[in-house]
Design a protein around this motif. Structure first.
Motif, PDB file in Angstrom:
ATOM      1  N   CYS A 183       0.835  -1.212   0.000  1.00 32.87           N
ATOM      2  CA  CYS A 183       0.000   0.000   0.000  1.00 32.87           C
ATOM      3  C   CYS A 183       0.870   1.264   0.000  1.00 32.87           C
ATOM      4  CB  CYS A 183      -0.929   0.005   1.203  1.00 32.87           C
ATOM      5  SG  CYS A 183      -2.230  -1.245   1.110  1.00 32.87           S
ATOM      6  N   LYS A 184       1.973   1.251   0.757  1.00 33.36           N
ATOM      7  CA  LYS A 184       2.846   2.418   0.785  1.00 33.36           C
ATOM      8  C   LYS A 184       3.558   2.615  -0.548  1.00 33.36           C
ATOM      9  CE  LYS A 184       3.721   2.390   5.768  1.00 33.36           C
ATOM     10  NZ  LYS A 184       4.763   2.240   6.835  1.00 33.36           N
ATOM     11  N   VAL A 185       3.994   1.508  -1.154  1.00 40.78           N
ATOM     12  CA  VAL A 185       4.706   1.608  -2.438  1.00 40.78           C
ATOM     13  C   VAL A 185       3.785   2.120  -3.533  1.00 40.78           C
ATOM     14  CG1 VAL A 185       5.855   0.261  -4.245  1.00 40.78           C
ATOM     15  CG2 VAL A 185       6.412  -0.145  -1.836  1.00 40.78           C
ATOM     16  N   THR A 186       2.524   1.645  -3.543  1.00 42.18           N
ATOM     17  CA  THR A 186       1.587   2.007  -4.610  1.00 42.18           C
ATOM     18  C   THR A 186       0.740   3.225  -4.286  1.00 42.18           C
ATOM     19  OG1 THR A 186      -0.066   0.464  -3.703  1.00 42.18           O
ATOM     20  CG2 THR A 186       1.446  -0.392  -5.385  1.00 42.18           C
ATOM     21  N   GLU A 187       1.050   3.924  -3.212  1.00 42.52           N
ATOM     22  CA  GLU A 187       0.238   5.096  -2.845  1.00 42.52           C
ATOM     23  C   GLU A 187       0.203   6.157  -3.942  1.00 42.52           C
ATOM     24  OE1 GLU A 187      -0.278   8.216   0.895  1.00 42.52           O
ATOM     25  OE2 GLU A 187       1.294   6.677   0.919  1.00 42.52           O
ATOM     26  N   PRO A 188       1.331   6.455  -4.651  1.00 42.17           N
ATOM     27  CA  PRO A 188       1.242   7.439  -5.744  1.00 42.17           C
ATOM     28  C   PRO A 188       0.371   6.980  -6.911  1.00 42.17           C
ATOM     29  CG  PRO A 188       3.529   7.102  -5.054  1.00 42.17           C
ATOM     30  CD  PRO A 188       2.723   6.031  -4.415  1.00 42.17           C
ATOM     31  N   LEU A 189       0.114   5.669  -6.990  1.00 44.20           N
ATOM     32  CA  LEU A 189      -0.685   5.145  -8.103  1.00 44.20           C
ATOM     33  C   LEU A 189      -2.170   5.090  -7.777  1.00 44.20           C
ATOM     34  CD1 LEU A 189       1.603   2.115  -9.137  1.00 44.20           C
ATOM     35  CD2 LEU A 189       1.693   4.475  -9.950  1.00 44.20           C
ATOM     36  N   GLN A 190      -2.537   5.407  -6.550  1.00 41.60           N
ATOM     37  CA  GLN A 190      -3.938   5.344  -6.152  1.00 41.60           C
ATOM     38  C   GLN A 190      -4.670   6.597  -6.627  1.00 41.60           C
ATOM     39  OE1 GLN A 190      -5.341   2.758  -4.880  1.00 41.60           O
ATOM     40  NE2 GLN A 190      -3.486   1.587  -4.399  1.00 41.60           N
ATOM     41  N   PRO A 191      -5.894   6.451  -7.150  1.00 40.94           N
ATOM     42  CA  PRO A 191      -6.670   7.636  -7.567  1.00 40.94           C
ATOM     43  C   PRO A 191      -7.110   8.456  -6.364  1.00 40.94           C
ATOM     44  CG  PRO A 191      -7.998   5.646  -7.739  1.00 40.94           C
ATOM     45  CD  PRO A 191      -6.613   5.193  -7.398  1.00 40.94           C
ATOM     46  N   GLN A 192      -7.142   9.759  -6.543  1.00 33.67           N
ATOM     47  CA  GLN A 192      -7.512  10.673  -5.453  1.00 33.67           C
ATOM     48  C   GLN A 192      -9.031  10.821  -5.403  1.00 33.67           C
ATOM     49  OE1 GLN A 192      -5.121  11.796  -3.347  1.00 33.67           O
ATOM     50  NE2 GLN A 192      -3.749  10.516  -4.579  1.00 33.67           N
ATOM     51  N   PHE A 297      -4.273   3.267 -10.656  1.00 34.84           N
ATOM     52  CA  PHE A 297      -5.284   2.225 -10.538  1.00 34.84           C
ATOM     53  C   PHE A 297      -6.660   2.828 -10.823  1.00 34.84           C
ATOM     54  CE2 PHE A 297      -1.978   0.502  -7.624  1.00 34.84           C
ATOM     55  CZ  PHE A 297      -1.739  -0.684  -8.297  1.00 34.84           C
ATOM     56  N   GLN A 298      -7.598   1.951 -11.125  1.00 36.68           N
ATOM     57  CA  GLN A 298      -8.964   2.413 -11.398  1.00 36.68           C
ATOM     58  C   GLN A 298      -9.742   2.562 -10.089  1.00 36.68           C
ATOM     59  OE1 GLN A 298     -10.810   0.699 -15.210  1.00 36.68           O
ATOM     60  NE2 GLN A 298      -9.664  -1.019 -14.415  1.00 36.68           N
ATOM     61  N   PRO A 299     -10.548   3.608  -9.966  1.00 34.95           N
ATOM     62  CA  PRO A 299     -11.426   3.741  -8.779  1.00 34.95           C
ATOM     63  C   PRO A 299     -12.665   2.861  -8.940  1.00 34.95           C
ATOM     64  CG  PRO A 299     -11.699   5.644 -10.214  1.00 34.95           C
ATOM     65  CD  PRO A 299     -10.633   4.795 -10.848  1.00 34.95           C
TER      66      PRO A 299
END
Length: 962
Positions: A183-192, A297-299
């Protein structure tokens, strides 16, 4: 703001809400659904003193509102002169008398009035614009009040969140730590996008019930049901509301009869703009539907909330498929690089390129082709090694296991989404019969009764009578004998279409043979030396064009064939349409590839005894390096061409052309008339009407399933197929997202717990890929002949002498008269020529018969197919068995949810009982005071305590109000 609900504020806020186009004119009631239609009236009289007719559109306050106005009672049903009367009541505006329309328009108007009157009787509230122009586009806006929403939600068994929240237990140990790191590594890839405050807590959901309304977390009745749920409820009412005129059985029939042009829910507002108001559509556009966020990633949860579960599952499946293409692409690149690295150490290609090995080959055509040296095909042999090497066998096994793991992982993800989206235990909703089915059933009833009438009025009365009978008689249905003509047409036309595909493939074969022969006659040396490359490239392009054209034709034919079958429900219609379209498009896309892989070069014959297609035209042969290189070229061009042209250009261009065509059509049909509100911004229903209507997910799934076939079926011949599929899908996800958010009307939300028949098709392709790849390796490639030579025929256990071992001898004096090369400079020096086959030499007693090596290699090929297939199938079953379909944590959460639900009900019932007992105890105390009125109240409560279970239900609804 997200839910587009505004309180009853005044002033600027009300004006802003009315301009947003999401509410009725009162700026309070939300527009849940919109019906659009074109009307045409005859202008009977112009306003006095006017030079030309300039009809004036009513302003915001002149729109008639039905069932839900300011009055206390229910409004009157719509009448023809509502719009004119509204205009007359406004000072400063002159009414325009419109003459009676023609008969067809009058009939449509009557049907609309009856249908809207029935909608009002069903509890819906309607707002309409006045029809004060000679012709134009008008909208009917529909609002569902709380009473209708709660009633329909109970009928549809829609799960809604209750007051109870419970904790989601997470797996501990190393898995939890790995998950936190991920989750920490992919945090920049998460949609806001807005997330739930506490992700470890989940609201307990339960099918809505008005009797247990006290269980639900209802903070505001206007926002309790979100926009997607509200539109779904209204759509159900529209589908089951019928009219007596012309056998209209719901909104689908009315749209088919052009009574209405369209019916759609509204988007949540604009997706672009500088205003600070944020809605779900704008949020989806910023974080999902732009090419600039391709790395995110997709929301999925927001997609599901806005578009519904069925579309949410499609994008979840597409996202998982794209993620799984990453490891397969990496392995494919490694396999390709292995071929590049080992090309210099490949002994067979070295022997073929060595000019000292003077392998004089037999002519490639009769008369005009000369003898040639095998070393001239050096480039083809070296290129073939890139894809025809031992690593491709490993890659085929890997891809078969990859397909199994992908399907297993999808089942697990599907179960996880079902739990979090409250789809567990979702019952199959009772679907309404399709209008075409009911019409066909009515015709059958009329035919059975042998109705003969003398005039049209009696026909109409009988139609209405049997329509009523039809709605009451559920036993009557269409039998197989009624559908037999449709089944016969389906069988005949599908067979014809498949034969048409084979004919197209055969036509391209004839083109290749004749073009190769024609180019061989050329006096240009460069042209003659590049005959094979020229013919292969042009033939593949022709194949691609034919495939693209036939794909569009087959899509329309499959839909028409499904319609004449008259399926009863939309689900049955969709499944049959998918099967037909997939069968036709599968054959169309893969027929040329199957020909190159398994048939080309197998029926050529031998020198002196060739097989001829036409007089003088021989069957085409494979290149000296084998057919695998040509198969790779065929597969890559068709795959990339379909993805680039059909999946991308068509998806972008065709909707824009349709939108332009519809706009031009509307401008042509609607006259140039002055409008007092021309400067006014268009409302949301105007903007959504311009968009393309949603036609279903079948085309989206179909193109991905065909791509899945390209990735898995012939992956042994093209290891880079997963890489090109990955690059395409990165664009495809955003292209589909942009289409859904910006170019399509908002689809009706549909609840679904799986992807339906598509999973079965994927599973079938995965199993078929094992068999096809086994045959590609065994039959098309040289893997088995090389293996046999190295371990059975080689003197030193190496590949030295392999080329000589695979070439047979032919005595040139045995060529048929008239087939010898003409004007050959060294024909007198050639006694024997070589050809690729395992045959006895001319000096053998059984000359030119199949040799022992041929039968040994054939046996090894068949043994490899059986061994490969069983090994991969066993590994696939092992993977399937090792990976459970339902994740362990989800299985435990489902059990926990059931127990929490039981405890919650028992607690609430206990609280109810305590409340009732407190009322009874208080009444008993008042009873002791001796007043008569209090004695009656206490007696009533005692009677209530002794009543049956149904009384508690009626009391519970009152308890909520208290």
């Amino acid at each position: 703001v997200i839910n587009n609900y505004l309180d009853g504020t005044r002033g600027g806020a009300v004006d802003k809400a009315s301009l947003s186009g999401m509410h009725f004119r009162d700026s309070k009631r939300k527009v849940d659904y919109v019906l659009a239609y074109h009307y045409r009236n005859r202008l009977a009289r112009h306003p006095p003193g006017a030079g030309s007719p300039e009809p004036t559109r009513g302003s915001a306050s002149s729109a008639p509102v039905l069932n839900g106005g300011t009055g206390k009672g229910r409004a009157e049903p719509p009448r023809q002169d509502d719009g004119r009367r509204a205009l007359q009541e406004r000072p400063g505006l002159e009414a325009i008398e419109l003459g009676p329309p023609d008969a067809l328009e009058e009939e449509k108007r009557l049907q609309r009035e009856e249908y809207e009157r029935n909608l009002v009787e069903a509890g819906l509230e309607i707002e309409k614009d006045p029809e004060n122009k000679s012709q134009g586009l008008s909208f009917v806006r529909i609002h569902a009040p709380w009473q209708v929403l709660s009633r329909e939600a109970e009928l549809l068994k829609i799960k809604m969140p209750t007051k109870k929240m419970y904790e989601i237990t997470e797996e501990g140990g190393i898995l939890k730590k790995l998950n936190e790191i991920w989750c920490k590594v992919t945090e920049p890839l998460q949609p806001q996008v807005p997330q739930q405050e506490n992700t470890n807590m989940k609201s307990l959901s339960y099918p809505f019930s008005r009797e247990k309304i006290y269980l639900y977390n209802i903070k505001d009745k206007d926002t309790f049901f979100d926009n997607a749920t509200r539109s779904r409820i209204v759509r159900e009412i529209l589908k089951r509301t019928s009219t007596k005129a012309r056998n209209s059985m719901g909104i689908g029939t009315l749209i088919a009869n052009n009574v209405y042009d369209a019916a759609y829910p509204l988007h949540d507002g604009e997706y672009e703009g500088q205003n600070d108001d944020m809605n779900e559509r704008k949020l989806l556009y910023r974080e999902w539907a732009r090419y600039g966020v391709f790395y995110k990633f997709q929301p999925i949860d927001l997609i599901r909330k806005y578009f519904g579960e069925k579309i949410g599952l499609y994008f979840a499946w597409l996202g998982l498929y794209t993620e799984f293409l990453i490891p397969s692409s990496v392995v494919g690149i490694i396999v390709f690089l292995y071929g590049c690295i080992t090309i210099e150490s490949d002994i067979p290609s070295k022997e073929m390129c060595d000019q000292r090995n003077a392998f004089t080959m037999c002519p490639l055509c009769d008369k005009f082709c000369d003898y040639w040296n095998l070393s001239s095909a050096c480039a083809t042999a070296r290129a073939s090694h890139l894809f025809d090497n031992p690593a491709t066998v490993f890659f085929s096994i890997f891809m078969a296991l990859w397909a199994t793991m992908f399907l297993e992982q999808w089942k697990r993800l599907q179960m996880r989404l079902s739990y979090f989206w409250d789809l567990t235990g979702l019952e199959e909703e009772e679907e309404h019969p399709r209008p075409e089915y009911e019409t066909k059933l009515l015709q059958k009833k009329l035919k059975n009764k042998n109705i003969r009438t003398e005039n049209s009025n009696e026909v109409r009365r009988n139609l209405l009578f049997y329509l009523c009978v039809l709605s009451q008689d559920e036993k009557e249905k269409l039998t197989w004998s009624d559908r037999m003509p449709g089944y016969a047409a389906n069988f005949g036309l599908i067979l014809f279409m498949i034969m048409l595909t084979f004919s197209a493939v055969f036509g391209v074969i004839v083109y290749r043979i004749t073009t190769a022969a024609a180019l061989s006659f050329s006096t240009n040396e460069t042209t003659r030396s590049n005959v094979r490359v020229t013919v292969t490239a042009t033939a593949v392009i022709i194949n691609l064009v034919v495939i693209l054209i036939l794909d569009e034709i087959y899509g329309a034919v499959a839909k028409w064939l499904t319609e004449i079958e008259v399926p009863k429900t939309e689900k049955t219609f969709e499944e049959r349409l998918i099967l037909k379209a997939f069968l036709l498009k599968f054959v169309n896309s893969y027929a040329p590839i199957f020909y190159v892989a398994f048939f080309k070069g197998r029926f050529v014959g031998r020198p002196g005894h060739y097989v001829y297609v036409f007089d003088g035209y021989r069957m085409e042969e494979c290149a000296p390096g084998g057919c695998l290189m040509e198969l790779c070229i065929q597969l890559s061009i068709i795959m990339l061409g379909k993805q680039l042209i059909q999946n991308n250009l068509f998806e972008i261009g065709i909707p824009k052309l349709k939108k332009l065509f519809r706009k031009l059509k509307d401008e042509r049909t609607e006259p140039k008339q002055m409008d007092t509100n021309q400067s006014k911004d268009p409302q949301q229903w105007d903007l959504d009407y311009i968009l393309e209507p949603f036609t279903g997910l079948t085309p989206e799934y179909m193109e991905m399933i065909i791509q899945f076939g390209f990735v898995t079926l012939f992956v042994a011949s093209f290891p880079l197929a997963p890489l090109f599929a990955l690059l395409n899908n990165i664009i495809e996800v955003r292209l589909d997202a942009k289409k859904f958010v910006t170019e399509l009307r908002r689809p009706d939300t549909v609840r679904a717990k799986d992807i339906g028949i598509w999973y079965n098709i994927l599973s079938g392709i995965g199993k078929l890929s094992v068999i096809i790849n086994a045959f590609v390796i065994a039959v098309t490639s040289d893997f088995i002949p090389r293996l046999m030579y190295q371990y059975a025929y080689s003197q030193n256990g190496t590949m030295h002498g392999f080329i000589n071992h695979t070439l047979s001898y032919f005595n040139v004096s045995h060529l048929k008269a008239g087939t010898q090369p003409e004007n050959s400079p060294f024909a007198q020096d050639v006694l024997f020529c070589r050809f690729k086959d395992y045959r006895e030499p001319p000096w053998s007693p059984n000359q030119y018969e199949f040799s022992k090596q041929y039968w040994a290699v054939l046996s090894a090929r068949l043994a490899f197919v059986i061994l490969f297939q069983n090994l991969v199938m066993f590994l696939s079953v092992l993977v399937d068995w090792m990976i459970p379909d339902i994740p362990k944590d989800i299985s435990e959460q489902i059990k926990k949810e059931k127990s929490v639900l039981v405890d919650f009900f028992l607690k609430e019932e206990h609280e109810k009982l305590k409340l009732i007992e407190s009322f009874i105890a208080r009444d008993k105390q008042k009873h002791k005071s001796g007043t008569k009125g209090e004695r009656i109240r206490a007696a009533s409560f005692c009677q209530f305590n002794r009543s049956q279970k149904g009384s508690f239900a009626s009391f519970s609804s009152q308890h909520t109000e208290v």
